[in-house]
Motif scaffolding. Structure first.
Motif, PDB file in Angstrom:
ATOM      1  N   TYR A  80      86.228  60.127  44.068  1.00 17.61           N
ATOM      2  CA  TYR A  80      84.878  59.193  44.464  1.00 17.61           C
ATOM      3  C   TYR A  80      84.234  58.374  43.637  1.00 17.61           C
ATOM      4  N   VAL A  81      84.349  58.502  42.211  1.00 23.84           N
ATOM      5  CA  VAL A  81      84.353  57.757  41.140  1.00 23.84           C
ATOM      6  C   VAL A  81      84.606  56.217  41.730  1.00 23.84           C
ATOM      7  N   TRP A  82      86.186  56.590  42.674  1.00 20.31           N
ATOM      8  CA  TRP A  82      86.634  55.142  42.341  1.00 20.31           C
ATOM      9  C   TRP A  82      86.702  55.018  43.934  1.00 20.31           C
ATOM     10  N   THR A  83      85.730  54.927  44.879  1.00 19.13           N
ATOM     11  CA  THR A  83      85.366  54.572  46.184  1.00 19.13           C
ATOM     12  C   THR A  83      84.071  54.112  45.726  1.00 19.13           C
ATOM     13  N   PHE A  84      83.306  54.721  44.993  1.00 15.93           N
ATOM     14  CA  PHE A  84      82.223  53.983  44.280  1.00 15.93           C
ATOM     15  C   PHE A  84      82.364  52.631  43.625  1.00 15.93           C
ATOM     16  N   ALA A  85      82.602  52.968  43.235  1.00 20.08           N
ATOM     17  CA  ALA A  85      83.146  51.507  41.738  1.00 20.08           C
ATOM     18  C   ALA A  85      83.641  50.365  42.612  1.00 20.08           C
ATOM     19  N   SER A  86      84.497  50.740  44.032  1.00 22.14           N
ATOM     20  CA  SER A  86      85.291  50.138  44.903  1.00 22.14           C
ATOM     21  C   SER A  86      84.545  48.861  45.949  1.00 22.14           C
ATOM     22  N   ALA A  87      83.241  49.726  46.081  1.00 25.00           N
ATOM     23  CA  ALA A  87      82.172  49.230  47.252  1.00 25.00           C
ATOM     24  C   ALA A  87      82.630  47.691  46.920  1.00 25.00           C
ATOM     25  N   LEU A  88      82.464  46.768  46.710  1.00 21.09           N
ATOM     26  CA  LEU A  88      82.753  45.709  46.383  1.00 21.09           C
ATOM     27  C   LEU A  88      83.787  44.916  46.817  1.00 21.09           C
TER      28      LEU A  88
ATOM     29  N   LEU B 175      84.105  34.111  38.006  1.00 18.70           N
ATOM     30  CA  LEU B 175      83.763  34.982  39.410  1.00 18.70           C
ATOM     31  C   LEU B 175      83.673  36.748  38.784  1.00 18.70           C
ATOM     32  N   MET B 176      84.709  36.006  38.591  1.00 20.55           N
ATOM     33  CA  MET B 176      85.537  37.962  37.691  1.00 20.55           C
ATOM     34  C   MET B 176      84.463  38.010  37.167  1.00 20.55           C
ATOM     35  N   VAL B 177      84.286  37.651  36.123  1.00 19.93           N
ATOM     36  CA  VAL B 177      83.113  38.212  35.085  1.00 19.93           C
ATOM     37  C   VAL B 177      81.357  38.690  36.432  1.00 19.93           C
ATOM     38  N   LYS B 178      81.453  38.097  36.916  1.00 20.29           N
ATOM     39  CA  LYS B 178      80.192  37.901  37.398  1.00 20.29           C
ATOM     40  C   LYS B 178      79.627  39.254  37.993  1.00 20.29           C
ATOM     41  N   VAL B 179      81.556  39.542  39.134  1.00 19.65           N
ATOM     42  CA  VAL B 179      81.254  40.969  39.789  1.00 19.65           C
ATOM     43  C   VAL B 179      81.602  41.432  39.119  1.00 19.65           C
ATOM     44  N   GLY B 180      82.691  41.902  37.676  1.00 21.62           N
ATOM     45  CA  GLY B 180      82.738  42.500  36.886  1.00 21.62           C
ATOM     46  C   GLY B 180      82.241  43.632  36.128  1.00 21.62           C
ATOM     47  N   ARG B 181      80.953  42.766  36.259  1.00 26.66           N
ATOM     48  CA  ARG B 181      79.970  43.305  35.162  1.00 26.66           C
ATOM     49  C   ARG B 181      79.008  44.175  36.354  1.00 26.66           C
TER      50      ARG B 181
ATOM     51  N   PHE C  26      78.394  47.902  35.195  1.00 26.20           N
ATOM     52  CA  PHE C  26      76.994  48.331  35.392  1.00 26.20           C
ATOM     53  C   PHE C  26      77.203  49.345  36.736  1.00 26.20           C
ATOM     54  N   LEU C  27      77.842  49.479  37.688  1.00 26.57           N
ATOM     55  CA  LEU C  27      77.775  50.681  38.628  1.00 26.57           C
ATOM     56  C   LEU C  27      78.079  52.014  38.279  1.00 26.57           C
ATOM     57  N   ILE C  28      79.654  51.123  37.907  1.00 28.02           N
ATOM     58  CA  ILE C  28      80.218  52.732  37.694  1.00 28.02           C
ATOM     59  C   ILE C  28      80.499  53.479  35.755  1.00 28.02           C
ATOM     60  N   GLY C  29      79.306  52.663  35.291  1.00 27.08           N
ATOM     61  CA  GLY C  29      78.460  53.081  33.879  1.00 27.08           C
ATOM     62  C   GLY C  29      78.115  54.590  33.836  1.00 27.08           C
ATOM     63  N   ILE C  30      76.735  54.314  35.185  1.00 26.79           N
ATOM     64  CA  ILE C  30      76.309  55.666  34.807  1.00 26.79           C
ATOM     65  C   ILE C  30      76.910  56.939  35.145  1.00 26.79           C
ATOM     66  N   LEU C  31      77.866  56.517  36.029  1.00 25.71           N
ATOM     67  CA  LEU C  31      78.938  57.899  36.736  1.00 25.71           C
ATOM     68  C   LEU C  31      79.961  57.848  35.779  1.00 25.71           C
TER      69      LEU C  31
ATOM     70  N   PRO D 117      91.175  56.030  32.348  1.00 21.71           N
ATOM     71  CA  PRO D 117      91.495  54.129  32.495  1.00 21.71           C
ATOM     72  C   PRO D 117      90.933  53.454  33.369  1.00 21.71           C
ATOM     73  N   GLY D 118      89.681  53.941  34.500  1.00 24.08           N
ATOM     74  CA  GLY D 118      89.453  53.438  35.948  1.00 24.08           C
ATOM     75  C   GLY D 118      87.928  52.515  34.462  1.00 24.08           C
ATOM     76  N   PHE D 119      88.135  52.614  33.901  1.00 23.66           N
ATOM     77  CA  PHE D 119      86.811  52.308  32.935  1.00 23.66           C
ATOM     78  C   PHE D 119      87.405  50.995  32.584  1.00 23.66           C
ATOM     79  N   PHE D 120      88.775  50.710  32.713  1.00 23.05           N
ATOM     80  CA  PHE D 120      88.915  48.906  32.554  1.00 23.05           C
ATOM     81  C   PHE D 120      88.992  49.063  33.063  1.00 23.05           C
ATOM     82  N   THR D 121      90.043  49.458  34.529  1.00 22.40           N
ATOM     83  CA  THR D 121      90.645  48.686  35.617  1.00 22.40           C
ATOM     84  C   THR D 121      89.941  48.521  36.783  1.00 22.40           C
ATOM     85  N   LEU D 122      88.412  49.076  37.149  1.00 27.42           N
ATOM     86  CA  LEU D 122      87.627  49.433  38.042  1.00 27.42           C
ATOM     87  C   LEU D 122      86.817  47.793  37.985  1.00 27.42           C
ATOM     88  N   THR D 123      87.019  46.989  36.797  1.00 32.87           N
ATOM     89  CA  THR D 123      85.653  46.100  37.050  1.00 32.87           C
ATOM     90  C   THR D 123      86.800  44.670  36.932  1.00 32.87           C
TER      91      THR D 123
END
Length: 476
Positions: free
Chosen positions: A240-248, A272-278, A282-287, A320-326
């Motif tokens: 679920y976390v991955w699905t939400f974080a990988s919406a983009l 572009l990487m920084v813009k999308v990563g932030r 922001f999206l996964i932080g609350i999760l 690990p996704g906290f670092f890699t999903l961005t």
């Protein structure tokens, strides 16, 4: 589902899903198709698009026949593979194996459909298909459970919804694009190009699946269906976390392809990487904050106290996704520049390490041991190893990315996390009403802290633009 069909049957449900994953690997053809389609679209080569899809369709059909043969052979050795299952569980497993296996064979040739949607930038339709298919599965499953249907019906529902989605995607593509499939088309040159790219993509895909999805199979061999059920909650929430974080995810393949087709400027890609990563952070932080502070209460309220051990599994799997999903843009760049070989090697070593560690740890620690093997491997190879690869091989200034994305937002995340832990310490959620009140408070504090201390002007304007779209204009 667990309360209706029981822990044992739910364990079988998860086991057959994870086991069949090993037979439905597309050998990297999906990523290769998406990559070449994006390239041809950027170059306005529509004829090559049709040629590519004609060729990949034939290849998929051939692999599907091989896969069906392999599934039939394995069927006769199921009792020798899963020796911890009793006779009744083996019989049930065989039936759901046949249902799910048949769907896998039928659906396999259409695995490139998502790549077509991405290449043609039909992102909204693609995401709607994903969302509606999940909602459809849930609604049909609820109806089946209320009507007294059990395990077999639940497996059949997944297959039924999957077929409907495939039919819709096919009809949409043929109605809205100029794509036409010619099964007579052949090209040795294009076939070589496809497989030269896809072989490493295939290895990467296999390795990524093995790291987490091998765990239910290992637990089935060494522990049994109850352990699989407990571990599966961790896999479910992680997904679920991955699905939400990988919406983009995937949305930027055409964008990155366009950037590099006109310029090899790494600075544009980095920005572009920084813009999308932030945005993703922001999206996964609350999760992540919600899972750390409220995860245990949620699992107990949702599944019952017998699933308490699922909580540390969840924390280990999502860490690990906290670092890699961005880092979606860096991952996309791999496919665009065909430099996937090095990452594939890193992940294969990670998968082997994860399996070896899990085999040693499961007999001593059970489900926790399986999670420990996974998280240790992912931290060493996926977090540390892949970032070294991005820096050394891909020439991405990963330190700038971490500073601009992670480190700038980390203080705000820490403040909200501290608030959530304090709230959880003083107030216990004895029911879902109290739980959702606590979750709402944490979410409100998160938005306020992030708004005033972390979000930049562009991100605030983006949020306001989304808000305005869903808010009627009172002046009108």
């Amino acid at each position: 589902m667990v309360k209706s069909i029981g822990k044992s049957d739910y364990g079988l449900y998860v086991l057959v899903s994870s086991f069949l994953i090993y037979f439905t690997i597309d050998f990297g053809l999906g990523q290769a198709t998406a990559r070449f389609l994006a390239k041809y679209r950027a170059e306005n080569e529509e004829q090559k698009v049709n040629q590519l899809l004609s060729l990949t369709t034939k290849i998929y059909l051939g692999i599907s026949l091989i896969m069906m043969t392999a599934l039939i052979v394995v069927f006769f050795f199921i009792q020798n593979i899963f020796m911890q299952l009793n006779a009744a569980e083996i019989e049930k497993f065989k039936i759901i194996y046949v249902i799910a296996g048949l769907f896998s064979v039928v659906s396999f040739p259409f695995m490139s459909l998502n790549g077509i949607f991405i290449a043609y930038e039909r992102f909204v339709v693609l995401k709607l298909c994903d969302i509606l298919s999940k909602i459809g599965v849930i609604l049909f499953m609820v109806c089946a459970i209320l009507l007294g249907y059990k395990l077999y019906a639940l497996i059949a529902i997944n297959a039924f919804i999957g077929i409907i989605v495939i039919v819709f995607k096919l009809s949409y593509i043929f109605k809205t694009t100029a794509i036409r499939i010619d099964l007579k088309y052949t090209s040795k040159t294009l076939t070589r190009e496809l497989f030269s790219f896809s072989i490493w993509s295939s290895i990467l895909g296999i390795a990524q699946r093995l790291i987490i999805n091998i765990a239910p199979t290992l637990l089935g061999i060494y522990s049994g269906t109850t352990a699989i059920a407990v571990f599966s909650i961790g896999i479910l929430i992680e997904s679920y976390v991955w699905t939400f974080a990988s919406a983009l995810n995937g949305l930027f393949l055409p964008k990155v392809s366009g950037l590099l087709s006109t310029s090899a400027n790494r600075e544009q890609v980095l920005q572009l990487m920084v813009k999308v990563g932030r945005i993703q952070l922001f999206l996964i932080g609350i999760l992540y904050i919600g899972m750390i502070t409220l995860g245990q209460e949620f699992i107990i309220l949702w599944m019952g106290s017998e699933f308490t051990n699922s909580f540390p599994i969840v924390l280990m799997l999502i860490f690990p996704g906290f670092f890699t999903l961005t880092q979606e843009i860096a991952s996309t760049l791999l496919y665009v520049e065909n430099k996937i070989k090095f990452k594939a090697i890193i992940y294969m070593v990670a998968a082997i390490t994860s399996m070896v560690l899990s085999v040693f740890l499961i007999p001593y620690f059970g489900t926790i041991g399986a999670a420990m093997g996974i998280v240790i491997s992912l931290i060493i190879f996926e977090v540390i190893g892949v970032n070294i690869f991005y820096y050394k091989i891909m020439k991405i200034n990963i330190f700038y990315f971490l500073k601009a994305c992670l480190f700038k937002m980390l203080p705000s995340l820490a403040i909200v996390l501290a608030f959530g832990l304090a709230l959880n310490y003083y107030i216990s959620a004895i029911n879902f009403v109290v739980f959702f009140i606590k979750a709402g408070l944490i979410a409100a504090v998160y938005l306020l802290v992030m708004w005033f201390f972390s979000l930049n002007k562009y991100e605030k304007e983006l949020i306001l633009s989304i808000y305005k779209k869903f808010t009627p204009n009172k002046l009108n």
